[in-house]
Design a protein around this motif. Structure first.
Motif, PDB file in Angstrom:
ATOM      1  N   THR A  65      48.365  45.451  59.934  1.00  0.00           N
ATOM      2  CA  THR A  65      47.231  45.777  59.070  1.00  0.00           C
ATOM      3  C   THR A  65      47.786  45.919  57.647  1.00  0.00           C
ATOM      4  O   THR A  65      49.010  45.894  57.447  1.00  0.00           O
ATOM      5  N   LEU A  66      46.913  46.126  56.694  1.00  0.00           N
ATOM      6  CA  LEU A  66      47.408  46.276  55.314  1.00  0.00           C
ATOM      7  C   LEU A  66      48.247  47.543  55.157  1.00  0.00           C
ATOM      8  O   LEU A  66      48.968  47.691  54.180  1.00  0.00           O
ATOM      9  N   ASN A  67      48.165  48.398  56.128  1.00  0.00           N
ATOM     10  CA  ASN A  67      49.017  49.578  56.105  1.00  0.00           C
ATOM     11  C   ASN A  67      50.494  49.201  56.268  1.00  0.00           C
ATOM     12  O   ASN A  67      51.389  49.965  55.919  1.00  0.00           O
ATOM     13  N   ASP A  68      50.745  48.008  56.839  1.00  0.00           N
ATOM     14  CA  ASP A  68      52.131  47.536  57.018  1.00  0.00           C
ATOM     15  C   ASP A  68      52.598  46.702  55.823  1.00  0.00           C
ATOM     16  O   ASP A  68      53.712  46.190  55.830  1.00  0.00           O
ATOM     17  N   VAL A  69      51.714  46.485  54.869  1.00  0.00           N
ATOM     18  CA  VAL A  69      52.012  45.547  53.778  1.00  0.00           C
ATOM     19  C   VAL A  69      52.223  46.312  52.482  1.00  0.00           C
ATOM     20  O   VAL A  69      51.351  47.055  52.037  1.00  0.00           O
ATOM     21  N   GLN A  70      53.393  46.112  51.894  1.00  0.00           N
ATOM     22  CA  GLN A  70      53.712  46.804  50.636  1.00  0.00           C
ATOM     23  C   GLN A  70      52.977  46.189  49.455  1.00  0.00           C
ATOM     24  O   GLN A  70      52.547  46.888  48.566  1.00  0.00           O
ATOM     25  N   ALA A  71      52.905  44.855  49.455  1.00  0.00           N
ATOM     26  CA  ALA A  71      52.307  44.202  48.290  1.00  0.00           C
ATOM     27  C   ALA A  71      51.943  42.771  48.640  1.00  0.00           C
ATOM     28  O   ALA A  71      52.423  42.215  49.637  1.00  0.00           O
ATOM     29  N   ILE A  72      51.113  42.178  47.776  1.00  0.00           N
ATOM     30  CA  ILE A  72      50.635  40.817  47.990  1.00  0.00           C
ATOM     31  C   ILE A  72      50.976  39.968  46.773  1.00  0.00           C
ATOM     32  O   ILE A  72      50.788  40.402  45.628  1.00  0.00           O
TER      33      ILE A  72
ATOM     34  N   PHE B  63      40.939  45.316  53.114  1.00  0.00           N
ATOM     35  CA  PHE B  63      40.720  44.572  54.362  1.00  0.00           C
ATOM     36  C   PHE B  63      40.722  45.548  55.531  1.00  0.00           C
ATOM     37  O   PHE B  63      41.681  46.320  55.690  1.00  0.00           O
ATOM     38  N   GLU B  64      39.651  45.516  56.276  1.00  0.00           N
ATOM     39  CA  GLU B  64      39.497  46.343  57.473  1.00  0.00           C
ATOM     40  C   GLU B  64      39.861  47.813  57.199  1.00  0.00           C
ATOM     41  O   GLU B  64      40.655  48.426  57.921  1.00  0.00           O
ATOM     42  N   GLY B  65      39.337  48.326  56.102  1.00  0.00           N
ATOM     43  CA  GLY B  65      39.468  49.750  55.813  1.00  0.00           C
ATOM     44  C   GLY B  65      40.780  50.164  55.154  1.00  0.00           C
ATOM     45  O   GLY B  65      40.979  51.349  54.887  1.00  0.00           O
ATOM     46  N   GLU B  66      41.661  49.208  54.906  1.00  0.00           N
ATOM     47  CA  GLU B  66      42.917  49.561  54.229  1.00  0.00           C
ATOM     48  C   GLU B  66      43.092  48.681  52.997  1.00  0.00           C
ATOM     49  O   GLU B  66      42.372  47.709  52.820  1.00  0.00           O
ATOM     50  N   ASN B  67      44.066  49.027  52.192  1.00  0.00           N
ATOM     51  CA  ASN B  67      44.256  48.210  50.994  1.00  0.00           C
ATOM     52  C   ASN B  67      45.734  48.038  50.651  1.00  0.00           C
ATOM     53  O   ASN B  67      46.596  48.780  51.141  1.00  0.00           O
ATOM     54  N   ALA B  68      46.000  47.000  49.848  1.00  0.00           N
ATOM     55  CA  ALA B  68      47.370  46.741  49.361  1.00  0.00           C
ATOM     56  C   ALA B  68      47.256  46.157  47.959  1.00  0.00           C
ATOM     57  O   ALA B  68      46.289  45.448  47.650  1.00  0.00           O
ATOM     58  N   PRO B  69      48.249  46.436  47.098  1.00  0.00           N
ATOM     59  CA  PRO B  69      48.162  45.944  45.725  1.00  0.00           C
ATOM     60  C   PRO B  69      48.594  44.480  45.595  1.00  0.00           C
ATOM     61  O   PRO B  69      49.504  44.038  46.302  1.00  0.00           O
ATOM     62  N   ILE B  70      47.927  43.783  44.702  1.00  0.00           N
ATOM     63  CA  ILE B  70      48.342  42.403  44.350  1.00  0.00           C
ATOM     64  C   ILE B  70      49.294  42.563  43.167  1.00  0.00           C
ATOM     65  O   ILE B  70      48.872  42.972  42.078  1.00  0.00           O
ATOM     66  N   THR B  71      50.581  42.245  43.385  1.00  0.00           N
ATOM     67  CA  THR B  71      51.552  42.577  42.331  1.00  0.00           C
ATOM     68  C   THR B  71      52.461  41.410  41.924  1.00  0.00           C
ATOM     69  O   THR B  71      53.405  41.593  41.163  1.00  0.00           O
ATOM     70  N   GLY B  72      52.171  40.208  42.455  1.00  0.00           N
ATOM     71  CA  GLY B  72      52.962  39.044  42.026  1.00  0.00           C
ATOM     72  C   GLY B  72      52.037  37.857  41.878  1.00  0.00           C
ATOM     73  O   GLY B  72      51.225  37.602  42.767  1.00  0.00           O
ATOM     74  N   VAL B  73      52.132  37.144  40.743  1.00  0.00           N
ATOM     75  CA  VAL B  73      51.322  35.937  40.542  1.00  0.00           C
ATOM     76  C   VAL B  73      52.170  34.935  39.760  1.00  0.00           C
ATOM     77  O   VAL B  73      52.768  35.276  38.733  1.00  0.00           O
ATOM     78  N   ALA B  74      52.227  33.699  40.261  1.00  0.00           N
ATOM     79  CA  ALA B  74      52.903  32.633  39.502  1.00  0.00           C
ATOM     80  C   ALA B  74      52.425  31.275  39.996  1.00  0.00           C
ATOM     81  O   ALA B  74      52.072  31.120  41.174  1.00  0.00           O
ATOM     82  N   GLY B  75      52.419  30.298  39.114  1.00  0.00           N
ATOM     83  CA  GLY B  75      52.138  28.918  39.495  1.00  0.00           C
ATOM     84  C   GLY B  75      53.154  28.490  40.555  1.00  0.00           C
ATOM     85  O   GLY B  75      54.291  28.977  40.567  1.00  0.00           O
TER      86      GLY B  75
ATOM     87  N   VAL C 292      46.142  37.551  30.153  1.00  0.00           N
ATOM     88  CA  VAL C 292      47.424  37.012  30.619  1.00  0.00           C
ATOM     89  C   VAL C 292      48.404  38.168  30.854  1.00  0.00           C
ATOM     90  O   VAL C 292      48.626  38.983  29.959  1.00  0.00           O
ATOM     91  N   LYS C 293      48.965  38.218  32.069  1.00  0.00           N
ATOM     92  CA  LYS C 293      49.829  39.352  32.429  1.00  0.00           C
ATOM     93  C   LYS C 293      51.213  38.876  32.881  1.00  0.00           C
ATOM     94  O   LYS C 293      51.435  37.685  33.080  1.00  0.00           O
ATOM     95  N   ASN C 294      52.087  39.817  33.094  1.00  0.00           N
ATOM     96  CA  ASN C 294      53.399  39.507  33.673  1.00  0.00           C
ATOM     97  C   ASN C 294      53.227  38.896  35.060  1.00  0.00           C
ATOM     98  O   ASN C 294      52.255  39.194  35.757  1.00  0.00           O
ATOM     99  N   SER C 295      54.213  38.117  35.489  1.00  0.00           N
ATOM    100  CA  SER C 295      54.141  37.518  36.826  1.00  0.00           C
ATOM    101  C   SER C 295      54.365  38.578  37.898  1.00  0.00           C
ATOM    102  O   SER C 295      53.972  38.406  39.051  1.00  0.00           O
ATOM    103  N   SER C 296      55.048  39.648  37.517  1.00  0.00           N
ATOM    104  CA  SER C 296      55.278  40.771  38.410  1.00  0.00           C
ATOM    105  C   SER C 296      54.552  41.952  37.777  1.00  0.00           C
ATOM    106  O   SER C 296      55.043  42.531  36.809  1.00  0.00           O
ATOM    107  N   ASP C 297      53.376  42.278  38.277  1.00  0.00           N
ATOM    108  CA  ASP C 297      52.510  43.239  37.585  1.00  0.00           C
ATOM    109  C   ASP C 297      51.415  43.656  38.555  1.00  0.00           C
ATOM    110  O   ASP C 297      51.172  42.969  39.545  1.00  0.00           O
ATOM    111  N   HIS C 298      50.724  44.725  38.272  1.00  0.00           N
ATOM    112  CA  HIS C 298      49.612  45.135  39.147  1.00  0.00           C
ATOM    113  C   HIS C 298      48.325  44.451  38.692  1.00  0.00           C
ATOM    114  O   HIS C 298      47.840  44.694  37.594  1.00  0.00           O
ATOM    115  N   TYR C 299      47.793  43.580  39.549  1.00  0.00           N
ATOM    116  CA  TYR C 299      46.596  42.810  39.207  1.00  0.00           C
ATOM    117  C   TYR C 299      45.320  43.434  39.752  1.00  0.00           C
ATOM    118  O   TYR C 299      44.225  43.103  39.315  1.00  0.00           O
TER     119      TYR C 299
END
Ligand SMILES: Nc1ncnc2c1ncn2[C@@H]1O[C@H](COP(=O)(O)OP(=O)(O)O)[C@@H](O)[C@H]1O
Ligand SMILES: O=P(O)(O)OC[C@H](O)CO
Length: 496
Positions: A70-77, A229-241, A217-224
């Protein structure tokens, strides 16, 4: 306390993937779904943004369920994406006003010609690092605003938003709360000034694009934002082409290190450090990533058709049933026996930049058979890579000793051996060829303190090396034939 997994969402040109990595960066699970390629007319390529979103969400859900987490097992996305592909949507309803116009689409060639005739070639090269080509997002946005009823007036009133696929996914994942992109994706729009790190007012004016449409426009490693999902959440913290993410995933952190990704297209990127290097040889200057407000630049050679040529063998010519079968038939051929396939199906990218080139096959004789065609098509990926590598060595004034490869088609040993032969440099394939997803995972993990950039490089494992085996005279002779073939495809469609 969350367990230490990272989920990477990798939205590619032909499929959406969700990939699970553990704290060691080992791949623990992957789900993938292909989606529809829409070809409304010759040279046009579209995707349905809703289908992109649905497929990405489906593989994410499947990944969670199949791996019983579950998202409880996920540190980041982390999110990584096909670049340049352009979506414009209504800020209020969230409805796209048109299909996504894909990076391969050639419909804006005329708008590009207009930009050239306005004398913007040097300005664009200097400030965006790009060449004027329909490949990039800027002219695609203009086309949508020019051609969709009421689009321009709505955009002027601030009702429409533009995004590349990362931005579209972030918007969907955060329920319309966040409209953002990262430096690497922004640098592919032809609207972003890679020196001042701002949207470029002169280009927005030249293309008549309101600034209100553009994402932050933000850093590629940043909190977006956060994904629920299913009652839990995880942060989106990496974005790059995707290509920049692959450079990061291959841990090319030191200037001079380069990777080549063999997917639908083929993209070679070299880290050039903290200063942009202006190409004299037909390459692009682009932003590799931004970390802590500081950007790293790269030189890029973009090849439009690579694995897509293998798909053409499969779906167009029906010579093979599946892409990996190309190795079997190529081995039967031995060599291509003087046959050259130039897969300029979408014009030619680096280093030629010819929107009007079209594909061709040369050197056919009565003895040519299916195996030669398959081998020659595989070889075309390697020859295009050589064109780009030569340009890169010239621009960066270095002699590359090895090339780190990844992406779907890098699994093909015959292709990789030919690549080493024709380049005359060692080709190195890592354990994880999903470098794109790994790069996005690293960027996300760094942001939440799970990894440190200087430690990541130590964890990279090589699976196989390919060493050049042919003699230099043979290499030169083969490459000469390729150059001659390419020359004859150029400008083919100019009068259309
Ligand atoms: N063994 C193989 N030999 C040659 N080409 C391959 C092989 N496996 C996959 N491909 C090609 O690689 C591409 C898929 O790679 P992938 O990295 O998934 O691409 P993308 O991210 O662009 O969708 C397809 O175009 C396919 O034809
Ligand atoms: O989807 P891929 O892996 O073919 O990558 C596409 C590139 O990002 C286009 O610039």
């Amino acid at each position: 306390m969350k367990n230490k997994y990272i989920v990477a969402l990798d939205q590619g040109t032909t499929s959406s993937r969700a990939v699970l990595f553990d704290a060691q960066g080992d791949l623990k699970g992957m789900e993938q779904k292909e989606f529809t390629q829409i070809f409304p007319q010759a040279g046009w390529v579209e995707h349905d943004p809703i289908e992109i979103w649905d497929s990405q969400w489906e593989v994410f859900r499947r990944l969670m369920h199949e791996n019983k987490i579950t998202l409880n097992d996920v540190q980041a996305i982390g999110i990584t994406n096909q670049r340049e592909t352009t979506v414009v949507w209504d800020r209020t309803t969230g409805e796209p006003v048109h299909n996504a116009i894909v990076w391969q689409d050639k419909r804006t060639a005329d708008i590009c010609e207009e930009l050239k005739s306005k004398g913007l070639t040097d300005y664009i090269k200097e400030n965006t690092g790009l060449v004027i080509d329909s490949y990039f997002s800027g002219t695609k946005v203009k086309w949508i605003l020019d051609n969709i009823p009421n689009a321009r007036s709505k955009a002027q009133e601030g009702e429409l938003l533009f995004g590349t696929i990362d931005t579209w996914l972030i918007w969907k994942l955060t329920n319309g709360m966040v409209h953002a992109t990262d430096y690497s994706n922004a640098s592919r729009t032809m609207l972003y000034n890679i020196k001042t790190l701002e949207w470029d007012k002169e280009l927005l004016e030249a293309l008549d694009i309101p600034a209100s449409m553009l994402p932050e426009v933000k850093n590629s490693s940043d909190h977006y934002g956060d994904l629920y999902f299913e009652g839990e959440n995880a942060p989106i913290t990496g974005v790059a082409g995707d290509q920049q993410a692959a450079l990061f995933g291959q841990t090319c952190f030191v200037p001079g290190m380069a990777k080549n990704t063999y997917g639908t297209g083929c993209f070679m990127l070299m880290n050039t450090g903290k200063d942009p290097v202006k190409s004299q040889s037909g390459l692009l200057t682009t932003i590799a990533w931004g970390l802590n407000g500081e950007v790293t630049y790269a030189l890029e050679g973009s090849i439009f058709i690579a694995g897509a040529a293998i798909q053409w063998l499969r779906d167009g010519l029906k010579l093979i049933d599946a892409a990996p079968d190309s190795a079997y038939f190529a081995a039967k051929a031995g060599d291509a026996d003087g046959v050259y396939v130039v897969p300029a199906f979408a014009g030619l990218g680096a280093p030629y930049w010819d929107m009007y080139a079209r594909g061709a096959i040369f050197g056919l004789t009565r003895d040519t058979d299916k195996n030669h065609l398959v081998k020659a098509t595989l070889e075309s990926l390697a020859y295009q890579t050589k064109d780009v590598l030569e340009a890169m060595q010239k621009d960066a004034e270095i002699d590359l000793k090895r090339l780190q490869v990844d992406g779907g088609a890098s699994a093909n040993d015959i292709l990789m051996q030919f690549q080493a032969d024709i380049l005359g440099v060692e080709v190195e394939r890592p354990q994880v060829i999903e470098s794109t997803a790994l790069g996005a995972a690293y960027l996300a993990g760094i942001s939440v303190g799970m990894w440190r950039q200087d430690e990541i490089a130590k964890t990279r494992d090589v699976e196989k090396w390919f060493t050049p085996e042919i003699n230099p005279a043979k290499r030169e002779e083969l490459y000469k034939g390729w150059k001659k073939a390419v020359e004859r495809t150029m400008g083919w469609n100019e009068d259309k």
